[in-house]
Enzyme design. Structure first.
Site, PDB file in Angstrom:
ATOM      1  N   THR B 158      84.011  41.815  39.306  1.00  0.00           N
ATOM      2  CA  THR B 158      85.144  41.106  40.204  1.00  0.00           C
ATOM      3  C   THR B 158      86.321  41.655  39.965  1.00  0.00           C
ATOM      4  OG1 THR B 158      85.125  39.460  38.153  1.00  0.00           O
ATOM      5  CG2 THR B 158      83.982  38.754  40.140  1.00  0.00           C
ATOM      6  N   LYS B 184      79.334  42.788  33.578  1.00  0.00           N
ATOM      7  CA  LYS B 184      80.838  42.663  34.276  1.00  0.00           C
ATOM      8  C   LYS B 184      81.618  41.763  33.403  1.00  0.00           C
ATOM      9  CE  LYS B 184      82.076  39.813  36.791  1.00  0.00           C
ATOM     10  NZ  LYS B 184      82.988  38.647  36.467  1.00  0.00           N
ATOM     11  N   THR B 195      82.662  34.518  31.979  1.00  0.00           N
ATOM     12  CA  THR B 195      82.455  34.796  33.218  1.00  0.00           C
ATOM     13  C   THR B 195      82.039  36.157  33.057  1.00  0.00           C
ATOM     14  OG1 THR B 195      84.143  33.817  34.368  1.00  0.00           O
ATOM     15  CG2 THR B 195      83.103  35.552  35.493  1.00  0.00           C
ATOM     16  N   GLU B 281      90.961  41.091  31.706  1.00  0.00           N
ATOM     17  CA  GLU B 281      91.938  41.233  32.800  1.00  0.00           C
ATOM     18  C   GLU B 281      93.267  41.586  32.414  1.00  0.00           C
ATOM     19  OE1 GLU B 281      90.171  37.989  35.686  1.00  0.00           O
ATOM     20  OE2 GLU B 281      91.281  37.145  34.405  1.00  0.00           O
ATOM     21  N   ASN B 403      95.995  36.302  37.210  1.00  0.00           N
ATOM     22  CA  ASN B 403      95.372  35.025  37.346  1.00  0.00           C
ATOM     23  C   ASN B 403      96.225  34.216  38.131  1.00  0.00           C
ATOM     24  OD1 ASN B 403      92.814  35.001  36.185  1.00  0.00           O
ATOM     25  ND2 ASN B 403      93.784  36.037  34.341  1.00  0.00           N
ATOM     26  N   SER B 408      94.239  34.086  46.219  1.00  0.00           N
ATOM     27  CA  SER B 408      95.161  34.594  47.404  1.00  0.00           C
ATOM     28  C   SER B 408      94.973  36.051  47.557  1.00  0.00           C
ATOM     29  CB  SER B 408      96.675  34.227  47.061  1.00  0.00           C
ATOM     30  OG  SER B 408      97.051  34.908  46.184  1.00  0.00           O
TER      31      SER B 408
END
Lengths: 408, 408
Positions: B158, B184, B195, B281, B403, B408
């Site tokens: 992702t 992942k 996640t 991230e 984040n 979007s």
């Protein structure tokens, strides 16, 4: 408004020096480059005292001294506060320095040493520069005017961007009682106290033991219900000073107007808590999460705290993104008793989840709503009557910037 | 190296399709704009299976199906995975969609439906687009070559920036056994699964129940010892498939080479866990925290997790700031049994705290150290023999950017 119907009223332009007999001041002594960094709060007479302190196992030296004032002396007349250095993890020298601050303040004011509380906030693990403090204490001249209270509030700031003040009045036994407070945030803010200092003054007449029980019950639903980053500091404390100069009959839980007092203290504490959350490091918005339908108030607050503390929720609010999936995921990992198919979520007045499933809504309207300075998230889990609130702020580039370079 | 002395060896260029009888593939079916988003892992014969799953009370539909495969079927032969949509909070339609994925995959492969696991990752609360998935499943042609494994690893990403693969070999009963894994991340990463999806293949011969107990014990010290942001997702799972084609004697805890197998599975799991933490991230650095001297291994891990999860520690590491005060504050609020005056902290090889107090060190040297891609923090609390490790990453502007605009 007659005294018999007024429970409490917010009063503007009032401050910690407004209750009868209180004075405050704040100056630049030299711990920081230019900003004010040394503050004094003083009551003309010894005051009843209550305090709540960090649960962190590592406790700063000044906090240990103030704990002794609260629990051993049981009265307080002054608090000396510095910003720019937390005096934490500073060993025996740190304790000696905090005692010196207590002693010099007592001598300056001509009061007993064990009536003086000490509080520090700033960087952890650096020895105090005592020369500026020793000189500074001699220069402190507390006054009972707005200017003194503002100076105090400015002097306790670290990364705070605004001073935080609130004041309410109530009537007890026909006497006007004022409760006022000031606080500083704004990182390391998490339940069970954080890098926050709160100072509340009142001229109410109340014994320390009842003041303490009122403060403790209120702390759980105010100061312990905010979070900025989940870090709990070594220096947190909230101190209430009640000097009795309003001359009401001594307040106890049996007093017919006890609830007036508690509600007013609650209002002051909640105002300060929300101001701290809103001024979280780098924050652009206050986030309020209200949870209904939990099996208890404690579980409702746990869910509210988990949602408002989720970095993914915080960044979504910063980005004006109605990403309710992150909200329901946080509800799910809160550990509370729930049924995944009985969850309703609103953002402001817009329903986004019902029975745990998405409902259609206007993304455009929600973007407009999420751009407001205060964002409210309502969660109903339909399991019981438990209700709770928590407050936090969005997570922004500025949070990272502030904390990536705090010491430099 | 003889088989009797080799415990395990890392093998490069090997992957989840390398153990005998495994095949993999990944394609773009249309859930994402351009990137690969549908993956299949297949064993020529039904394999023993073990799985660990999210503790979040809100569980995604595919996770419920795969749990049934692990706990009801007790064997597995294939896993179908999509990225781009988590199929979580999607109600009855979501369950029906996940069952459709299972059924179509089973038909395509000509195997029983209850031998097919399903996994999804992506946005929560959006209904699956089933047309691309239905068409996509027909196009899946798994192969036992590097290309197939890379395609699989790419398709499950992702916000991951790199694919995550590792492989080891060991000898059991004179037979070469390979254990390989892919995973992942990279947001919502926190203990008890996040996640994250992890898929581990091996040709070892082992019963499901022993594979499950090995995986559970290893998960606590690997996948559950990483954190990115403290958010726990609805979709996490780690699945191990062991198809027995290495033809070793069936492994049980009584087998003389049982420990070889467990250590090799541990090495694969730890590699994947660290790769997930490092690719958190927005992360620029892997942070490893090692704690010694706790009263138990569990408490040591708790401290390590608390330190590596502290937003203030994470931002300080991002800013190359040797702000050990935040480290000791996190140790203090971890809840572990400790003595504030018996704490030693090193950053890399540089001692910064001894007996809970600062020691002098070269800030310049530490800035150089902190600029490395892997930063190690050592904490010794001198209370017992407990030892633990945890991994995380720094908190950066990019975390906020990713984040604040994920949907979007």
């Amino acid at each position: 408004m007659s005294s018999s119907t007024m429970i409490m009223k917010k009063i503007s332009l009032k401050n910690i020096a407004s209750p009868k007999g209180f004075k405050a001041t704040g100056i630049h002594c030299g711990l920081k480059h230019k900003k004010k960094d040394l503050a004094l709060l003083f009551s003309e007479v010894p005051a009843s005292v209550a305090g709540v302190f960090t649960t962190n196992a590592i406790k700063a030296a000044p906090l240990l001294i103030t704990k002794d004032v609260v629990y051993q002396t049981g009265k307080i007349q002054a608090i000396i506060v510095n910003s720019g250095n937390a005096n934490a993890c500073t060993g025996k020298q740190g304790m000696a320095d905090a005692y010196t601050m207590q002693k010099l303040t007592a001598e300056k004011l001509g009061i007993a040493r064990n009536l003086v509380g000490v509080a520090s906030t700033g960087v952890i693990g650096e020895m105090m520069k005592m020369d500026p403090i020793i000189t500074g204490i001699q220069q402190l001249e507390p006054i009972d005017e707005l200017e003194g209270a503002i100076g105090f509030s400015q002097s306790i700031m670290t990364t705070d961007t605004v001073t935080k003040n609130t004041a309410y009045k109530t009537m007890i036994d026909g006497k006007e009682v004022i409760i006022a407070g000031t606080a500083k945030g704004s990182g390391m803010i998490e339940p069970n106290m954080a890098t926050m200092l709160g100072f509340i003054t009142t001229d109410a007449n109340i014994e320390s033991k009842y003041l303490q029980s009122a403060l403790k019950s209120i702390t759980d639903i105010t100061f312990n219900s905010i979070t900025v980053d989940g870090d709990t500091s070594t220096n947190d404390m909230v101190i209430v000073m009640a000097n009795g100069m309003a001359e009401n009959n001594t307040l106890t839980p049996d007093h017919p107007e006890w609830e007036n007092f508690v509600k007013t203290l609650h209002a002051v504490s909640q105002d300060l808590a929300k101001m701290i959350a809103k001024d979280g490091e780098g924050a652009t918005k206050l986030i309020e999460v209200e949870v209904k339908g939990a099996i208890s108030d404690v579980e409702a607050r746990k869910i509210a705290k988990t949602v408002v503390g989720s970095p993914l929720v915080k960044t979504a609010v910063f980005g004006n993104d109605a990403n309710w999936g992150r909200i329901i995921a946080a509800v799910g990992y809160s550990g509370a008793t729930l049924d995944p198919y009985a969850i309703t979520i609103h953002l402001g007045s817009t329903k986004v989840v019902e029975n745990g499933e998405p409902v259609s809504f206007s993304e455009e309207d929600l973007i407009v709503y999420l751009k407001q300075p205060e964002v409210k998230i309502f969660v109903d889990i339909h399991q019981g009557a438990g209700h709770g609130l928590a407050w936090g702020c969005d997570l922004t580039y500025d949070y990272v910037q502030i904390n990536a370079s705090y010491r430099s």
